[in-house]
Design an enzyme around this catalytic site. Structure first.
Site, PDB file in Angstrom:
ATOM      1  CG  ASP A 114     -55.218  -8.455  16.330  1.00  0.00           C
ATOM      2  OD1 ASP A 114     -55.476  -7.263  16.577  1.00  0.00           O
ATOM      3  OD2 ASP A 114     -54.180  -8.820  15.756  1.00  0.00           O
TER       4      ASP A 114
ATOM      5  CG  ASN B   7     -58.031  -3.823  17.154  1.00  0.00           C
ATOM      6  OD1 ASN B   7     -57.362  -4.435  16.315  1.00  0.00           O
ATOM      7  ND2 ASN B   7     -58.075  -2.507  17.168  1.00  0.00           N
TER       8      ASN B   7
HETATM    9  O1  MRU Z   1     -49.616  -5.819  17.764  1.00  0.00           O
HETATM   10  P1  MRU Z   1     -50.058  -5.527  16.369  1.00  0.00           P
HETATM   11  O2  MRU Z   1     -49.441  -4.298  15.803  1.00  0.00           O
HETATM   12  O3  MRU Z   1     -49.901  -6.722  15.458  1.00  0.00           O
HETATM   13  O4  MRU Z   1     -51.614  -5.249  16.518  1.00  0.00           O
HETATM   14  C1  MRU Z   1     -52.353  -5.001  15.359  1.00  0.00           C
HETATM   15  C2  MRU Z   1     -53.747  -4.613  15.636  1.00  0.00           C
HETATM   16  O5  MRU Z   1     -54.217  -4.598  16.750  1.00  0.00           O
HETATM   17  C3  MRU Z   1     -54.584  -4.319  14.429  1.00  0.00           C
HETATM   18  O6  MRU Z   1     -55.563  -3.386  14.736  1.00  0.00           O
HETATM   19  C4  MRU Z   1     -55.263  -5.616  13.967  1.00  0.00           C
HETATM   20  O7  MRU Z   1     -54.295  -6.614  13.766  1.00  0.00           O
HETATM   21  C5  MRU Z   1     -56.029  -5.432  12.724  1.00  0.00           C
HETATM   22  S1  MRU Z   1     -54.972  -5.234  11.337  1.00  0.00           S
HETATM   23  C6  MRU Z   1     -55.902  -5.119   9.938  1.00  0.00           C
END
Ligand code: MRU
Length: 345
Positions: free
Chosen positions: A236, A245
């Site tokens: 992220d 992440n």
């Molecule tokens: O809370 P989320 O579902 O948005 O979290 C997503 C993640 O942690 C993913 O691993 C990250 O965004 C990478 S997506 C290519």
């Protein structure tokens, strides 16, 4: 099908409601920035790259909504207010603010609301198209790193559903499979919202890629038994010292390091944030009910408090390589701060 796109016929944003998967496949169609902001907060649209696209389209929707403002100044103020609303929905993923800012900059250069909307929509559509290309590039670089036959552990969902299509971590796996490699996936369920069991298992199974779901707490045990050849996750935000992440990623990285298993992070270059240290990044804290209930079933006593961080920071010392669309960056990551191209180009 694309996870998120513009519906030209109805002039609205269209995205898959990920809170309903895997039981129901429902698409949200909206012209409302407030509706989109709420959907992002509730993870209808989620995943760092998809959030970048959503943020960009959110600004385009705002431009559309405020076409009839009396003055250009009033129009710009209203769009900036909407951009701020969208930006604060999810603070950790860098791509959300990146997508919003990119489209906002473009829109605010225009002289009229009408041309601002046209320019904003074009820019958001460019982000959407670029994301597809970037994911395939990440896949090509990362797929080459995987052994011909292997079992890969992944956490959360960094797949087509987290992007526009193909995915980052799952893009690496898809590209390897496309090249004829035999990849089997272990998907951590990813408590509390189960992106691993609901989303990653859903999309890999649909593609015919072998996938098994495990409780998050089983990962170390499988590594100890020699059942995992590599870990591939998304990101992220990547700072000069850490990868942010989904919560639990750090735990997998420590275990992989202990068992000498390569730990790869796959992310578009736009996920890099070299402006701040990891400790300065805000970690999104989510509500009590995500832990307190499973559907209608109560999982803990009334009045007990929770700690529910959505993300964690994995030190770069635990990351074997970061796979981006601009190449592969490797430990000790000097190139990350000194060059915008990795070593696989
Ligand atoms: O809370 P989320 O579902 O948005 O979290 C997503 C993640 O942690 C993913 O691993 C990250 O965004 C990478 S997506 C290519």
């Amino acid at each position: 099908m694309r996870t998120i796109t513009w519906n030209t016929a109805d002039q609205c944003l269209s995205y898959i409601d990920q809170t309903r998967l895997p039981a129901e496949q429902v698409t949200v169609e909206t012209q409302s920035v407030a509706r989109l902001a709420d959907g992002i907060r509730r993870l209808e649209a989620r995943g760092a790259p998809a959030l970048g696209v959503a943020g960009g389209y959110g600004v385009a929707l705002s431009c559309l909504t405020h076409q009839n403002k009396e003055t250009v100044t009033a129009f710009r103020d209203a769009v900036e207010t909407d951009a701020a609303l969208l930006r604060q929905t999810r603070p950790t993923a860098v791509n959300l603010g990146w997508g919003i800012d990119r489209v906002l900059r473009t829109a605010l250069q225009e002289d009229t609301p009408a041309t601002a909307f046209d320019a904003a929509l074009r820019e958001a559509q460019a982000i959407e198209a670029e994301d597809i290309a970037l994911c395939h590039q990440i896949g090509a670089y990362g797929g080459a790193l995987l052994p011909d036959t292997c079992t890969v552990l992944t956490h959360c969902n960094a797949g087509a559903l987290a992007c526009v299509e193909w995915g980052t971590a799952l893009g690496v796996i898809r590209s390897a499979v496309e090249k004829g490699k035999k990849v089997s996936v272990i998907s951590c369920e990813t408590r509390p919202l189960n992106q691993g069991s609901r989303l990653t298992a859903f999309e890999l199974h649909a593609d015919g890629i072998p996938v098994r779901v495990i409780p998050d707490s089983a990962a170390a045990h499988l590594m100890q038994r020699g059942m995992i050849d590599a870990v591939v996750v998304g990101a992220d935000r990547i700072t000069p010292d850490a990868v942010f992440n989904k919560i639990g990623t750090y735990m997998h990285a420590i275990c992989a390091h202990h068992h000498s298993i390569p730990f790869y992070v796959a992310a578009p270059y736009s996920t890099l944030d070299m402006t701040r240290k990891g400790m300065d990044v805000e970690i999104e804290e989510r509500g009590r009910d995500e832990l307190g209930f499973c559907g209608n079933r109560q999982l803990m006593p009334d009045d007990v408090e929770t700690i529910n961080p959505a993300f964690d920071a994995t030190p770069l010392t635990l990351v074997t390589a970061i796979i981006t669309d601009r190449g592969i960056f490797r430990y000790p990551y000097d190139e990350l701060t000194h060059s915008d191209t990795g070593d696989a180009i």
